[in-house]
Design a protein around this motif. Structure first.
Motif, mmCIF file in Angstrom:
data_model
loop_
_atom_site.group_PDB
_atom_site.id
_atom_site.type_symbol
_atom_site.label_atom_id
_atom_site.label_comp_id
_atom_site.label_asym_id
_atom_site.label_seq_id
_atom_site.Cartn_x
_atom_site.Cartn_y
_atom_site.Cartn_z
ATOM 1 N N SER A 1 4.973 6.673 1.061
ATOM 2 C CA SER A 1 5.745 5.685 1.515
ATOM 3 C C SER A 1 5.067 4.296 0.870
ATOM 4 O O SER A 1 3.855 4.654 0.656
ATOM 5 C CB SER A 1 5.986 5.677 3.102
ATOM 6 N N GLY A 2 5.926 3.086 0.907
ATOM 7 C CA GLY A 2 5.155 1.875 0.472
ATOM 8 C C GLY A 2 5.839 1.469 -0.859
ATOM 9 O O GLY A 2 6.810 2.072 -1.062
ATOM 10 N N SER A 3 5.491 0.500 -1.321
ATOM 11 C CA SER A 3 5.939 -0.038 -2.514
ATOM 12 C C SER A 3 5.633 0.648 -3.703
ATOM 13 O O SER A 3 5.053 0.330 -4.630
ATOM 14 C CB SER A 3 5.715 -1.687 -2.718
ATOM 15 N N ASN B 1 -4.589 7.134 -7.452
ATOM 16 C CA ASN B 1 -4.777 8.558 -6.680
ATOM 17 C C ASN B 1 -4.736 8.349 -5.250
ATOM 18 O O ASN B 1 -5.726 7.722 -4.624
ATOM 19 C CB ASN B 1 -5.602 9.274 -7.202
ATOM 20 N N TYR B 2 -3.754 8.888 -4.805
ATOM 21 C CA TYR B 2 -3.593 8.941 -3.071
ATOM 22 C C TYR B 2 -3.584 10.066 -2.754
ATOM 23 O O TYR B 2 -3.439 11.132 -3.379
ATOM 24 C CB TYR B 2 -2.590 8.295 -2.786
ATOM 25 N N GLN C 1 0.771 -1.245 0.076
ATOM 26 C CA GLN C 1 -0.193 -0.039 -0.059
ATOM 27 C C GLN C 1 0.831 1.385 -0.046
ATOM 28 O O GLN C 1 2.143 1.281 0.346
ATOM 29 C CB GLN C 1 -0.880 -0.115 1.258
ATOM 30 N N VAL C 2 0.320 2.403 -0.234
ATOM 31 C CA VAL C 2 0.912 3.673 -0.292
ATOM 32 C C VAL C 2 0.383 4.622 0.568
ATOM 33 O O VAL C 2 -0.713 4.408 0.892
ATOM 34 C CB VAL C 2 0.779 4.150 -1.738
ATOM 35 N N GLN C 3 1.209 5.389 1.211
ATOM 36 C CA GLN C 3 0.744 6.376 2.180
ATOM 37 C C GLN C 3 1.584 7.618 1.810
ATOM 38 O O GLN C 3 2.738 7.705 1.398
ATOM 39 C CB GLN C 3 1.102 5.877 3.598
ATOM 40 N N LEU C 4 0.621 8.835 1.880
ATOM 41 C CA LEU C 4 1.159 10.235 2.055
ATOM 42 C C LEU C 4 1.037 10.757 3.163
ATOM 43 O O LEU C 4 -0.197 10.700 3.873
ATOM 44 C CB LEU C 4 0.354 10.940 0.945
ATOM 45 N N VAL C 5 1.940 11.113 3.682
ATOM 46 C CA VAL C 5 1.961 11.930 5.167
ATOM 47 C C VAL C 5 2.466 13.342 5.134
ATOM 48 O O VAL C 5 3.636 13.552 4.753
ATOM 49 C CB VAL C 5 2.664 11.115 6.185
ATOM 50 N N GLU C 6 1.631 14.176 5.538
ATOM 51 C CA GLU C 6 1.978 15.698 5.530
ATOM 52 C C GLU C 6 2.635 16.075 6.868
ATOM 53 O O GLU C 6 2.039 15.479 7.941
ATOM 54 C CB GLU C 6 1.044 16.719 5.069
ATOM 55 N N SER C 7 3.474 17.139 6.855
ATOM 56 C CA SER C 7 3.709 17.608 8.100
ATOM 57 C C SER C 7 4.764 19.298 7.884
ATOM 58 O O SER C 7 4.498 19.481 6.725
ATOM 59 C CB SER C 7 5.297 16.841 8.494
ATOM 60 N N GLY C 8 4.806 19.709 8.845
ATOM 61 C CA GLY C 8 5.329 21.193 8.824
ATOM 62 C C GLY C 8 4.090 22.447 9.050
ATOM 63 O O GLY C 8 4.521 23.421 8.999
ATOM 64 N N GLY C 9 3.010 21.966 9.316
ATOM 65 C CA GLY C 9 1.786 22.892 9.489
ATOM 66 C C GLY C 9 2.301 23.559 11.021
ATOM 67 O O GLY C 9 3.053 23.146 11.480
ATOM 68 N N GLY C 10 1.633 24.519 11.106
ATOM 69 C CA GLY C 10 1.753 25.114 12.441
ATOM 70 C C GLY C 10 0.941 26.756 12.557
ATOM 71 O O GLY C 10 0.291 26.880 11.528
ATOM 72 N N LEU C 11 1.374 27.301 13.533
ATOM 73 C CA LEU C 11 1.018 28.613 13.762
ATOM 74 C C LEU C 11 1.919 29.756 13.368
ATOM 75 O O LEU C 11 3.182 29.439 13.615
ATOM 76 C CB LEU C 11 0.651 29.170 14.996
ATOM 77 N N ASN D 1 -1.026 11.204 -8.086
ATOM 78 C CA ASN D 1 -0.910 9.741 -8.887
ATOM 79 C C ASN D 1 0.214 9.069 -8.707
ATOM 80 O O ASN D 1 1.401 9.384 -9.282
ATOM 81 C CB ASN D 1 -1.241 10.242 -10.213
ATOM 82 N N ILE D 2 0.338 7.757 -8.274
ATOM 83 C CA ILE D 2 1.200 7.149 -7.683
ATOM 84 C C ILE D 2 1.175 5.602 -8.278
ATOM 85 O O ILE D 2 -0.042 5.196 -8.250
ATOM 86 C CB ILE D 2 1.416 7.041 -6.233
ATOM 87 N N GLY D 3 2.310 4.877 -8.855
ATOM 88 C CA GLY D 3 2.146 3.702 -9.398
ATOM 89 C C GLY D 3 2.616 2.629 -8.431
ATOM 90 O O GLY D 3 3.646 3.041 -7.429
ATOM 91 N N TRP D 4 1.751 1.701 -8.087
ATOM 92 C CA TRP D 4 1.918 0.748 -7.139
ATOM 93 C C TRP D 4 1.133 -0.428 -7.772
ATOM 94 O O TRP D 4 0.135 -0.619 -8.304
ATOM 95 C CB TRP D 4 1.052 1.205 -5.794
#
Length: 119
Positions: free
Chosen positions: A25-27, A107-108, A1-11, A98-101
């Motif tokens: 991440s993922g294959s 679409n993820y 499986q594929v995961q998209l994880v965002e970071s960096g947000g804040g005030l 759009n990610i190939g897996w």
């Protein structure tokens, strides 16, 4: 499986900057066009930036000249540099792509990261 994880947000204060990151991440066999969206409370989800696998970029008029999308294919990362932030930029920002897996392109999208712009 594929995961998209965002970071960096804040005030951040008006006029300030933030850099958002999106880690895939993922294959994964290939990452094609990737997008950043945002959604503020009570508003429709808005496409604000995109970048092709070749690096061609597009921006919504609302962020053009202030935001910069980039990617590092080797690290499977997509970034959004946000400068001169305004209160109206406050929203949940999410990446999408759009990610190939497993031989198929899907679409993820991620869960998003909150950006608050306030003094």
């Amino acid at each position: 499986q594929v995961q998209l994880v965002e970071s960096g947000g804040g005030l951040v204060q008006p006029g300030g900057s933030l850099r958002l990151s999106c880690a895939a991440s993922g294959s994964i066999s290939s990452m094609y066009t990737m997008y950043w969206y945002r959604q503020a409370p009570g508003k429709k989800r808005e496409l604000i930036a995109s970048i092709s696998d070749g690096g061609k970029t597009h921006y919504a008029d609302s962020v053009k000249g202030r935001f910069t999308i980039s990617r590092d294919n080797a690290k499977r990362m997509v970034y959004l540099q946000m400068d001169n932030l305004k209160p109206e930029d406050a929203a949940v920002y999410s990446c999408d792509g759009n990610i190939g897996w497993n031989g198929v392109v899907h679409n993820y999208w991620g869960q998003g990261t909150q950006v608050t712009v306030s003094s």
